[in-house]
Design an enzyme around this catalytic site. Structure first.
Site, PDB file in Angstrom:
ATOM      1  N   HIS A   1       0.776  -1.022  -0.153  1.00 10.58           N
ATOM      2  CA  HIS A   1       0.031  -0.076   0.191  1.00 10.58           C
ATOM      3  C   HIS A   1       0.838   1.318   0.017  1.00 10.58           C
ATOM      4  O   HIS A   1       0.718   2.066  -0.757  1.00 10.58           O
ATOM      5  CB  HIS A   1      -0.918   0.061   1.259  1.00 10.58           C
ATOM      6  N   ASP A   2       1.728   1.370   0.786  1.00 11.51           N
ATOM      7  CA  ASP A   2       2.785   2.537   0.945  1.00 11.51           C
ATOM      8  C   ASP A   2       3.441   2.529  -0.244  1.00 11.51           C
ATOM      9  O   ASP A   2       3.697   4.006  -0.775  1.00 11.51           O
ATOM     10  CB  ASP A   2       3.803   2.476   2.228  1.00 11.51           C
TER      11      ASP A   2
END
Length: 48
Positions: free
Chosen positions: A25-26
């Site tokens: 996600h990051d």
């Protein structure tokens, strides 16, 4: 709750865990920030 979140991750990523999910996600947000069309007033998807 956390238990339901873990079960959801196990369904979507049977060999992964929450840390792998958060890292993906990051990394996705990090790449999107490099695109001019995806810039915003916030430098991060997380509000500080």
């Amino acid at each position: 709750n956390v238990y339901q979140y873990r079960k959801m991750l196990q369904c979507a990523m049977p060999n992964g865990g929450p840390f792998e999910c958060c890292q993906t996600h990051d990394n996705c947000y990090g790449e999107a920030e490099k695109l001019k069309a995806c810039t915003s007033t916030h430098s991060s998807p997380y509000f500080k």
